[in-house]
Design a protein around this motif. Structure first.
Motif, PDB file in Angstrom:
ATOM      1  N   LEU A  51       0.824  -1.211   0.000  1.00 25.42           N
ATOM      2  CA  LEU A  51       0.000   0.000   0.000  1.00 25.42           C
ATOM      3  C   LEU A  51       0.859   1.264   0.000  1.00 25.42           C
ATOM      4  O   LEU A  51       0.352   2.352  -0.248  1.00 25.42           O
ATOM      5  CB  LEU A  51      -1.018  -0.007   1.155  1.00 25.42           C
ATOM      6  CG  LEU A  51      -0.616   0.387   2.564  1.00 25.42           C
ATOM      7  CD1 LEU A  51      -1.839   0.413   3.464  1.00 25.42           C
ATOM      8  CD2 LEU A  51       0.406  -0.522   3.143  1.00 25.42           C
ATOM      9  N   LYS A  52       2.161   1.123   0.232  1.00 26.48           N
ATOM     10  CA  LYS A  52       3.051   2.279   0.188  1.00 26.48           C
ATOM     11  C   LYS A  52       3.205   2.833  -1.230  1.00 26.48           C
ATOM     12  O   LYS A  52       3.734   3.931  -1.393  1.00 26.48           O
ATOM     13  CB  LYS A  52       4.410   1.925   0.783  1.00 26.48           C
ATOM     14  CG  LYS A  52       4.375   1.666   2.266  1.00 26.48           C
ATOM     15  CD  LYS A  52       3.770   2.849   3.010  1.00 26.48           C
ATOM     16  CE  LYS A  52       3.869   2.786   4.523  1.00 26.48           C
ATOM     17  NZ  LYS A  52       3.590   1.509   5.133  1.00 26.48           N
ATOM     18  N   ALA A 187      -1.697   0.979  11.718  1.00 23.95           N
ATOM     19  CA  ALA A 187      -1.117   2.304  11.511  1.00 23.95           C
ATOM     20  C   ALA A 187       0.406   2.232  11.542  1.00 23.95           C
ATOM     21  O   ALA A 187       0.989   1.682  12.485  1.00 23.95           O
ATOM     22  CB  ALA A 187      -1.611   3.279  12.575  1.00 23.95           C
ATOM     23  N   THR A 189       2.466   5.088   9.360  1.00 21.47           N
ATOM     24  CA  THR A 189       2.425   6.554   9.398  1.00 21.47           C
ATOM     25  C   THR A 189       1.119   7.011  10.032  1.00 21.47           C
ATOM     26  O   THR A 189       1.040   8.083  10.616  1.00 21.47           O
ATOM     27  CB  THR A 189       2.491   7.141   7.979  1.00 21.47           C
ATOM     28  OG1 THR A 189       1.347   6.716   7.240  1.00 21.47           O
ATOM     29  CG2 THR A 189       3.752   6.701   7.259  1.00 21.47           C
ATOM     30  N   GLY A 191      -1.388   7.345   7.928  1.00 19.39           N
ATOM     31  CA  GLY A 191      -2.005   7.989   6.762  1.00 19.39           C
ATOM     32  C   GLY A 191      -3.224   7.239   6.231  1.00 19.39           C
ATOM     33  O   GLY A 191      -4.234   7.856   5.884  1.00 19.39           O
ATOM     34  N   THR A 192      -3.147   5.920   6.182  1.00 17.65           N
ATOM     35  CA  THR A 192      -4.268   5.145   5.647  1.00 17.65           C
ATOM     36  C   THR A 192      -5.491   5.293   6.545  1.00 17.65           C
ATOM     37  O   THR A 192      -6.611   5.520   6.061  1.00 17.65           O
ATOM     38  CB  THR A 192      -3.876   3.659   5.502  1.00 17.65           C
ATOM     39  OG1 THR A 192      -2.706   3.575   4.685  1.00 17.65           O
ATOM     40  CG2 THR A 192      -5.000   2.851   4.875  1.00 17.65           C
ATOM     41  N   GLY A 239       5.956  -2.472   9.194  1.00 10.67           N
ATOM     42  CA  GLY A 239       4.977  -1.616   8.518  1.00 10.67           C
ATOM     43  C   GLY A 239       4.028  -0.935   9.477  1.00 10.67           C
ATOM     44  O   GLY A 239       3.521   0.135   9.186  1.00 10.67           O
ATOM     45  N   SER A 283       1.556  -7.656   8.980  1.00  3.46           N
ATOM     46  CA  SER A 283       0.583  -6.613   9.344  1.00  3.46           C
ATOM     47  C   SER A 283      -0.810  -6.972   8.825  1.00  3.46           C
ATOM     48  O   SER A 283      -1.820  -6.549   9.395  1.00  3.46           O
ATOM     49  CB  SER A 283       1.018  -5.227   8.835  1.00  3.46           C
ATOM     50  OG  SER A 283       0.859  -5.110   7.444  1.00  3.46           O
ATOM     51  N   CYS A 312      -1.903  -5.703   3.257  1.00  3.13           N
ATOM     52  CA  CYS A 312      -1.018  -4.526   3.144  1.00  3.13           C
ATOM     53  C   CYS A 312       0.166  -4.798   2.246  1.00  3.13           C
ATOM     54  O   CYS A 312       0.581  -3.943   1.475  1.00  3.13           O
ATOM     55  CB  CYS A 312      -0.523  -4.120   4.517  1.00  3.13           C
ATOM     56  SG  CYS A 312      -1.852  -3.950   5.713  1.00  3.13           S
ATOM     57  N   ASP A 313       0.752  -5.973   2.372  1.00  5.98           N
ATOM     58  CA  ASP A 313       1.819  -6.395   1.462  1.00  5.98           C
ATOM     59  C   ASP A 313       1.863  -7.924   1.417  1.00  5.98           C
ATOM     60  O   ASP A 313       1.181  -8.593   2.193  1.00  5.98           O
ATOM     61  CB  ASP A 313       3.190  -5.777   1.820  1.00  5.98           C
ATOM     62  CG  ASP A 313       3.752  -6.231   3.165  1.00  5.98           C
ATOM     63  OD1 ASP A 313       3.083  -6.988   3.889  1.00  5.98           O
ATOM     64  OD2 ASP A 313       4.887  -5.823   3.478  1.00  5.98           O
TER      65      ASP A 313
END
Ligand SMILES: *Cc1c(COP(=O)(O)O)cnc(C)c1O
Length: 348
Positions: A51-52, A187, A189, A191-192, A239, A283, A312-313
């Motif tokens: 998602l980065k 979480a 950052t 940001g999501t 992450g 994550s 997420c990854d």
């Protein structure tokens, strides 16, 4: 500064998005008699695998459109890994030098991915020093510090523009319960979760946002206590979970937080891979564990509806860590009791 160079750079970033498809929303199988549907938004299928990719795109556009990045600017960021992989990709797309400042413990798979995209890696021993090291490094070379932990929440257009929240809700539109009861995310950052929480309010939806947090992270305690001064030891779940409350974490849009033991995250990660056939990162396990707790609570309350969480990854990056029994043993992590919990939850 050359406006023509900036215009071409913006075109290249937008063209990358234009060539990409939206990410899938998979159905995670639950017993149909429950009347509760669980979905996984698969952010592992972005060109750089997490998602980065969305965050790096937003940070580069923000830097370009603010006049902070121009022809020849050296771009620097502090990262625990995945963000730097995506940022190295966009730096190369624009022909810019990129330096990632990362903790020495970052996985070798991630370091080699950054090098693959032409990025340089600057390792530091103390994870808490990555922010200052990155800022100082950018200053010393006259470059730009992207500062994901400050700008993640504002570089993304939270009102729409196919952000992750808008994408999820439009993909839900033909499902039995198109408005989710819950969206569950971790979480890093922040940001999501900020983007999703703001978008839910902006769209006047009743959907609640749950943030899951691993052991050792500062976010959970600060959310409970209402103080941003909390510091903790960090996180073993790459992450997500941070040693400090990041500026991009917006607590006011979070309806609930759940603290998840690392062994539960690993149990859910492995179980997710066996159920779906997709290798996912740790994550994702944290998120799935949290989502299943909410599903269980809905069942107990006799509620039906839908719950959405994220992949997420992918798991390929963690073959030597979370997927290695020897690594788990060395870390003192035993997923077995939590595997039993998951089996009990699904057979009840
Ligand atoms: C960054 C990250 C998250 C959390 O996303 P944020 O928007 O930074 O809070 C979750 N999982 C993985 C693997 C990540 O890299």
């Amino acid at each position: 500064m050359s406006r023509a160079w900036v215009a071409e750079a913006v075109r290249r970033v937008e063209a990358d998005a234009n060539r990409s498809a939206d990410t899938h929303l998979h159905v995670f199988p639950l017993p149909p008699s429950w009347g509760i549907d669980l979905y996984l938004k698969d952010e592992s299928v972005h060109p750089t695998g997490s998602l980065k990719h969305r965050l790096a795109r937003s940070l580069f556009l923000y830097g370009l459109c603010n006049g902070w990045i121009s022809s020849g600017t050296t771009v620097v960021d502090a990262s625990s890994g995945s963000t730097a992989v995506s940022e190295a990709y966009f730096a190369r797309l624009l022909g810019l030098p990129f330096i990632a400042v990362m903790p020495a413990a970052t996985s070798v798979e991630k370091i080699s991915l950054i090098a693959f995209y032409g990025g340089e890696v600057h390792l530091v021993d103390d994870p808490a020093s990555v922010y200052e090291e990155a800022r100082a490094l950018a200053e010393s070379v006259g470059g730009h510090y992207l500062d994901q932990f400050t700008y993640a929440e504002r570089a993304t257009d939270w009102r729409g523009n196919n952000n992750i929240a808008e994408s999820i809700l439009s993909q839900m539109s033909r499902e039995p319960h198109p408005v989710p009861a819950w969206v569950v995310v971790g979480a890093g950052t922040g940001g999501t979760s900020a983007t999703i929480g703001r978008y839910l309010r902006y769209q006047q939806l009743p959907t609640q946002l749950c943030v899951v947090d691993p052991e050792g992270s500062a976010f959970y305690e600060s959310w409970v206590s209402g103080s941003s001064a909390v510091t903790a030891c960090g996180s073993r779940i790459e992450g997500i979970g941070r040693p400090r409350v990041e500026p991009s974490f917006v607590p006011g849009v979070v309806d609930r937080m759940l603290q998840v033991p690392d062994a539960a995250s690993i149990a859910a990660m492995r179980w997710c891979s066996s159920v779906t056939g997709r290798l996912v990162g740790a994550s994702t396990g944290t998120s799935l564990w949290g989502a299943l707790q909410l599903v269980a609570a809905m069942r107990a309350a006799g509620e039906q509806g839908s719950v959405v969480t994220l992949i997420c990854d992918g798991g390929e990056r963690y073959a030597h860590t979370y997927y290695s029994d020897a690594w788990l043993e060395a870390q003192g992590i035993d997923p077995a009791p939590y595997v039993a919990d998951l089996e009990a939850l699904l057979s009840s």
